[in-house]
Design an enzyme around this catalytic site. Sequence first.
Site, mmCIF file in Angstrom:
data_model
loop_
_atom_site.group_PDB
_atom_site.id
_atom_site.type_symbol
_atom_site.label_atom_id
_atom_site.label_comp_id
_atom_site.label_asym_id
_atom_site.label_seq_id
_atom_site.Cartn_x
_atom_site.Cartn_y
_atom_site.Cartn_z
ATOM 1 C CG ASP A 287 7.924 43.006 38.501
ATOM 2 O OD1 ASP A 287 7.713 42.082 37.691
ATOM 3 O OD2 ASP A 287 8.598 44.012 38.229
ATOM 4 C CE1 TYR B 219 3.594 31.037 27.933
ATOM 5 C CE2 TYR B 219 3.044 29.231 26.452
ATOM 6 C CZ TYR B 219 2.902 29.865 27.674
ATOM 7 O OH TYR B 219 2.089 29.319 28.637
ATOM 8 C CE LYS C 119 4.897 29.255 30.791
ATOM 9 N NZ LYS C 119 4.716 29.369 32.258
ATOM 10 C CB VAL D 56 -6.145 26.010 30.954
ATOM 11 C CG1 VAL D 56 -6.929 25.958 32.263
ATOM 12 C CG2 VAL D 56 -5.139 24.873 30.902
#
Length: 248
Positions: free
Chosen positions: A61, A152, A156, A185
Amino acid sequence: MRFENSRVLVTGAASGIGRATALAFTAEGARVLGADIDTAGLRETAALAGADSVFHRAGYDASSREACFGLADAAREFMGGVDVLCNIAGFAQSRHFTEYTQAEWEKMLAVNLSGVFYCAQAVMPMLLETSGCMVNMASSAGLVGQAYQASYCATKGGVVMLSKALAMEYAGRGVRVNAICPGSVATPLVENFSMPQGAEPQLLQRLYPLLETAQPEEIAAAVLYLAGPEARYITGITLPIDGAQTAG
């Protein structure tokens, strides 16, 4: 066989970029400890690698500090140490900004940023022993703003700056730290990704790369380059692999 006898720890190894990275390292002679919360996917990665070149840490985790330090202990037990740490575990989620729940925000922080922080913290003593290196998987979302991905982007971007800070702090002690920033990707994460209802097409167009979608193996090749001897003088960079998505 650039990595013969090297000991490599890869998180997120059950699929996508993590799996491609684990397999690429084993193909060049490394021993790999792959970690992921996806037990079935990890077993498949190990089977694809063949022999005993990939151990696996099921049920890992990334959001848990205890799990990250336990993973470091497992690496020392199974491999005797770590020469290369690849922090690849993570996930993405898209929402209108005002619709993020507290639980969603905290999970994104825990997995994508805290997980990288804790794993780096747990493994750094071993990297110092071996003059090793770390490659963290950030994203094009860590370099430019992307609509409907506020959480996000925040995590990042945090990985980008964490990598730079660690590169500065440990350069004089022989440890290199770099980050890779992929765009689109062909991974399960991207294939299962969807924008929220009512997303503006004009904003979505800014996310499209100018080249075809990358394959996981292409990102893995960059990981191996940054981890290898040819990159001895490279530390603290954020390498975009995004088909010119962030070039303009």
